[in-house]
Design a protein around this motif. Structure first.
Motif, short mmCIF file in Angstrom:
data_model
loop_
_atom_site.label_atom_id
_atom_site.label_comp_id
_atom_site.label_asym_id
_atom_site.label_seq_id
_atom_site.Cartn_x
_atom_site.Cartn_y
_atom_site.Cartn_z
N ALA A 1 -41.40 54.53 21.77
CA ALA A 1 -42.90 54.03 21.08
C ALA A 1 -43.47 53.13 22.03
CB ALA A 1 -42.67 53.83 19.71
N ASN A 2 -42.51 52.08 22.77
CA ASN A 2 -43.43 51.06 23.24
C ASN A 2 -43.76 51.71 24.42
OD1 ASN A 2 -42.44 47.71 22.41
ND2 ASN A 2 -41.04 49.35 21.55
N VAL A 3 -43.30 52.55 25.18
CA VAL A 3 -43.99 53.00 26.41
C VAL A 3 -45.30 53.67 26.29
CG1 VAL A 3 -43.66 54.62 28.51
CG2 VAL A 3 -41.66 52.96 27.84
N PRO A 4 -45.27 54.67 25.29
CA PRO A 4 -46.66 55.19 25.22
C PRO A 4 -47.71 54.22 24.58
CG PRO A 4 -44.91 56.41 23.60
CD PRO A 4 -44.33 55.40 24.53
N ALA A 5 -47.14 53.32 23.87
CA ALA A 5 -48.19 52.39 23.32
C ALA A 5 -48.80 51.38 24.41
CB ALA A 5 -47.54 51.50 22.11
N LYS A 6 -47.87 50.98 25.16
CA LYS A 6 -48.27 50.11 26.28
C LYS A 6 -49.33 50.74 27.23
CE LYS A 6 -43.88 47.09 26.59
NZ LYS A 6 -42.93 46.74 27.79
N LEU A 7 -49.01 52.09 27.56
CA LEU A 7 -49.70 52.81 28.55
C LEU A 7 -51.14 52.76 27.65
CD1 LEU A 7 -50.19 54.68 30.90
CD2 LEU A 7 -49.38 56.52 29.64
N LEU A 8 -51.22 53.30 26.74
CA LEU A 8 -52.50 53.34 26.03
C LEU A 8 -53.40 52.12 26.07
CD1 LEU A 8 -53.57 55.78 24.71
CD2 LEU A 8 -53.09 55.16 22.54
N VAL A 9 -52.65 50.75 25.94
CA VAL A 9 -53.48 49.42 26.14
C VAL A 9 -53.32 48.71 27.14
CG1 VAL A 9 -53.56 49.39 23.49
CG2 VAL A 9 -51.49 48.49 24.92
N ALA A 10 -53.02 49.41 28.03
CA ALA A 10 -52.83 49.00 29.70
C ALA A 10 -51.83 47.61 29.68
CB ALA A 10 -54.41 48.68 30.38
N LYS A 11 -50.57 47.84 29.07
CA LYS A 11 -49.95 46.61 29.03
C LYS A 11 -48.46 46.99 29.93
CE LYS A 11 -48.49 44.59 25.36
NZ LYS A 11 -49.10 43.05 25.65
N LEU A 12 -48.40 48.13 30.60
CA LEU A 12 -47.45 48.42 31.45
C LEU A 12 -47.56 47.49 32.80
CD1 LEU A 12 -46.96 52.32 31.04
CD2 LEU A 12 -45.39 50.53 30.46
N ARG A 13 -46.54 46.83 33.06
CA ARG A 13 -46.68 46.15 34.38
C ARG A 13 -46.26 46.68 35.64
NH1 ARG A 13 -44.88 42.49 29.93
NH2 ARG A 13 -46.31 40.93 29.78
N SER A 14 -45.45 47.81 35.38
CA SER A 14 -44.86 48.65 36.52
C SER A 14 -44.47 50.07 35.79
CB SER A 14 -43.67 48.02 37.03
OG SER A 14 -42.49 48.28 36.27
N PRO A 15 -44.49 51.24 36.61
CA PRO A 15 -44.44 52.54 36.47
C PRO A 15 -42.75 52.80 36.22
CG PRO A 15 -44.43 52.24 38.73
CD PRO A 15 -44.76 51.19 38.07
N LEU A 16 -41.98 51.65 36.22
CA LEU A 16 -40.47 51.97 36.19
C LEU A 16 -40.07 52.17 34.71
CD1 LEU A 16 -39.14 48.98 38.04
CD2 LEU A 16 -39.40 51.32 38.64
N GLU A 17 -40.88 51.79 33.67
CA GLU A 17 -40.49 52.07 32.39
C GLU A 17 -40.77 53.43 32.12
OE1 GLU A 17 -41.50 48.87 29.32
OE2 GLU A 17 -42.77 48.28 30.94
N MET A 18 -42.16 54.11 32.66
CA MET A 18 -42.40 55.30 32.48
C MET A 18 -41.48 56.21 32.98
SD MET A 18 -46.62 55.40 32.97
CE MET A 18 -46.40 54.52 34.40
#
Length: 263
Positions: A216-233
């Motif tokens: 849940a964290n990865v899709p939510a972070k992507l939607l609000v631009a909180k992902l700091r790197s693509p590693l989580e994806m």
């Protein structure tokens, strides 16, 4: 592929007929799920009456996270939950013997034979919460972010399905494994929390062993631009593949040691 799509269409028709045969039960479960979701949103509101942030998550970012988690949970429930929980009964009653004789993939028919239509209604309500949260945040996600969100939601659903199906195969040895299966389902509460709330062993365990924090964290972070790197994806997609392969190996191993109910 066409043959399987035709079979799945018939399974959908049977599910619709079954749900409409018990309309009161269908509507009641939708109401129960809506009330439960509303209660969790109320709980978050109470928490944010006493603080401004959980880690680096603001109130509406956490609400969006809960909406994302609920969408994944409800889609998983719609497609897979009922089917996975019934595997132990199929083994105990001998109905699995009949399914093994069908000229189609046994895993396909076991995993997808019933559809919980209420999950789509509840998933729509969670989507409305996500949209409202984005409005409160003043953030309009780009088309690529929305597409990525949908991809990662599907990945999260498949991770939950793979892990629950793997746990359900324990039924080949214990006959009844509902406690284990429903115990896993209760872990969905962890998926609703921001990963910033976890530290040390628990964060590592719920990221790599049971990837609740990723789904849940990865899709939510992507939607609000909180992902700091693509590693989580990348990690989420890798965990989807690993979990599915593990469930496939567990399923094949279980079938090799299955002696049928009549043996």
């Amino acid at each position: 592929m066409k043959r399987y799509l035709t079979i799945y269409a018939e399974l959908w028709k049977n599910s619709v007929v079954r749900e409409m045969s018990f309309k009161a039960n269908f509507l009641l479960w939708i109401l129960v799920e809506l009330l439960w979701f509303a209660l969790q949103l109320t709980f978050i509101t109470v928490i944010y009456n006493h603080t401004d942030h959980i880690g680096d998550w603001s109130k509406w970012e956490v609400v969006l996270l809960m909406g994302s988690s609920h969408v994944i949970q409800q889609l998983f429930q719609a497609f897979f939950l009922t089917n996975c929980t019934q595997l132990s009964e199929l083994i105990r009653t001998g109905k699995l013997d009949f399914m093994l004789l069908l000229p189609i993939s046994t895993r396909f028919i076991i995993s997808l034979r019933q559809v919980d239509l209420g999950g789509f209604v509840n998933g729509a309500s969670a989507t409305a919460v996500i949209i409202y949260s984005l409005r409160q945040l003043g953030h309009v996600p780009a088309a690529v972010e929305v597409f990525g969100f949908c991809v990662f939601v599907v990945a999260g659903v498949l991770i939950h399905y793979s892990l629950l199906f793997l746990l359900a195969t324990v039924s080949f040895w214990t006959v009844r494994a509902q406690g284990i299966v429903w115990g896993y389902y209760s872990l969905f509460n962890i998926a609703r929390l921001p990963d910033a709330a976890f530290r040390g062993f628990f964060k590592v365990f719920f990221t790599f062993a049971i990837p609740m924090l990723l789904v849940a964290n990865v899709p939510a972070k992507l939607l609000v631009a909180k992902l700091r790197s693509p590693l989580e994806m990348v990690l989420l997609l890798m965990m989807m593949v690993v979990c599915f392969l593990m469930s496939h190996v567990g399923w094949r191993f279980s079938l090799k040691h299955y002696t049928s109910a009549s043996a």
